[in-house]
Scaffold this active site. Structure first.
Site, PDB file in Angstrom:
ATOM      1  CG  HIS A 113      -4.411 -10.468   6.177  1.00 39.31           C
ATOM      2  ND1 HIS A 113      -3.897  -9.571   6.568  1.00 39.31           N
ATOM      3  CD2 HIS A 113      -5.702 -10.778   6.893  1.00 39.31           C
ATOM      4  CE1 HIS A 113      -4.866  -8.567   7.187  1.00 39.31           C
ATOM      5  NE2 HIS A 113      -5.868  -9.435   7.392  1.00 39.31           N
ATOM      6  NE  ARG A 129      -2.247  -1.555   3.458  1.00 42.90           N
ATOM      7  CZ  ARG A 129      -2.493  -0.878   4.805  1.00 42.90           C
ATOM      8  NH1 ARG A 129      -3.012   0.170   4.680  1.00 42.90           N
ATOM      9  NH2 ARG A 129      -1.555  -1.242   5.608  1.00 42.90           N
ATOM     10  CD  GLN A 135      -2.623  -6.384  10.221  1.00 38.29           C
ATOM     11  OE1 GLN A 135      -1.748  -5.616  10.707  1.00 38.29           O
ATOM     12  NE2 GLN A 135      -3.665  -5.939   9.439  1.00 38.29           N
ATOM     13  CG  ASP A 183       6.477 -11.760   5.343  1.00 42.50           C
ATOM     14  OD1 ASP A 183       6.494 -12.340   6.567  1.00 42.50           O
ATOM     15  OD2 ASP A 183       6.584 -10.521   5.306  1.00 42.50           O
TER      16      ASP A 183
END
Ligand code: ZN
Length: 258
Positions: free
Chosen positions: A127, A40, A107, A110
Site C-alpha cells: 500500500h 478505520r 499493508q 509507516d
C-alpha cells in the site's frame, strides 16, 4: 482456537522452527501497538474525514479535493513520522535473523519494519509509504519532509518543480491501482512459502488479503495473530487473539532459546 497462551505460543514457536520458507504479512494492528491509530477504528482519521472524498479520481481532478487531501495527509503523517517500532516489529526482524524469511508483505505505510532493522529488500509495501511523494506526471520523487516544509510554510497544494504536475504521497488511495509488480512478487512468495504468519490484519481489504489466501491455498501452514477474528481463521493452523508484541515476542524468545 482456544488454549492456554503458553500452549499457543509453544505451538507457534514449533511452527517457526519447522518451517523453511516463511512469509510474514502485516496490517494495521502492528502499527496500533506503536501508537498509530487505525484509520478505520473509532477515533481514527476516517471519522473526521470522509474516505469517499479521497478517491484517486477525485484527487487528480479537483483542486479543492487535493487541498483537503493534503490537510488529512499532514495529520496522518504527523502520527507516523516519529513512531517507533514495537516488540512485534523487532520479533519480525528476529524471524529474518533465522535465515528463513522470504519477505515481509505489509499493508502498513509507516515504514516501521525498516525502522526495526528489517532489510529493506525483504519488505514489500503493497500500500506504499508516507515517507516519499511522487509527481504523477513525470515521476520525480520527493522526500516527504521537503514537501512537509512547503505545506507548513503556507502552500496548500504542492506541485512538481520540474513539470508542475500533481504531487501525491506514495501511498495507494481508494480507487488507485495496486502496484502490479509488488502484488505479483507477494503472490509469488505466497506460493512458495511453507509458513505464512499474519500479524495484525483483519484480512478484509482486498487484493491484499489474497496473499495469505494464496499461501494456505498452496499448502503452506497459516498462523494468524490478531486482536479480532478474521475471515481466514477457519483455514489457519493456529489463531491467537492477543497482543502481537507480547505473543510474537515470547514466541521468538522460545525459538531463539532452541
Ligand atoms: Zn513532474
Amino acid at each position: 482456537m482456544n488454549g492456554h497462551p503458553d500452549q499457543l505460543i509453544n505451538k507457534g514457536a514449533e511452527m517457526i522452527v519447522q518451517a523453511r520458507r516463511i512469509l510474514v504479512f502485516t496490517g494495521a494492528g502492528m502499527s496500533t501497538e506503536s501508537g498509530i491509530p487505525d484509520f478505520r477504528s473509532p477515533g481514527g482519521l476516517w471519522e473526521k474525514y470522509d474516505p469517499s472524498d479521497f478517491y484517486f479520481q477525485k484527487i487528480i481532478s479537483d483542486e479543492g479535493v487535493r487541498e483537503r487531501y493534503w490537510e488529512m495527509s499532514v495529520e496522518s503523517y504527523a502520527a507516523m513520522k516519529d513512531a517507533r517500532p514495537n516488540r512485534a516489529h523487532l520479533a519480525v526482524r528476529e524471524i529474518e535473523d533465522t535465515g528463513k524469511l522470504l519477505a515481509v508483505v505489509t499493508q502498513n505505510i509507516d515504514s516501521l519494519h525498516q525502522k526495526a532493522g528489517s532489510s529493506p529488500g525483504k519488505i514489500i509495501e503493497i500500500h506504499g509509504t508516507v515517507f516519499s511523494v511522487s509527481c504523477l506526471k513525470c515521476g520525480k520523487k520527493y522526500d516527504r519532509d521537503e514537501i512537509e516544509t512547503r505545506l507548513k510554510s503556507g502552500t496548500k497544494v504542492p506541485y512538481c518543480d520540474d513539470c508542475s504536475g500533481i504531487l501525491k504521497p506514495d501511498t495507494i488511495s481508494f480507487g488507485q491501482a495496486m502496484p502490479e509488480d509488488k502484488m505479483r512478487e507477494a503472490i509469488e512468495y505466497a506460493e512458495i512459502c511453507d509458513l505464512c504468519i499474519v500479524l495484525g490484519s483483519s484480512l478484509v481489504v482486498y487484493p491484499a488479503a489474497s496473499v495469505p489466501e494464496h499461501a494456505s491455498g498452496s499448502g503452506a501452514k497459516l498462523m494468524i495473530i490478531n486482536r479480532d477474528e478474521t475471515p481466514q481463521d477457519n483455514r489457519a493452523d493456529l489463531v491467537i487473539n492477543r497482543s502481537l508484541g507480547e505473543t510474537l515476542g515470547d514466541m521468538m524468545e522460545k525459538v531463539n532459546r532452541g
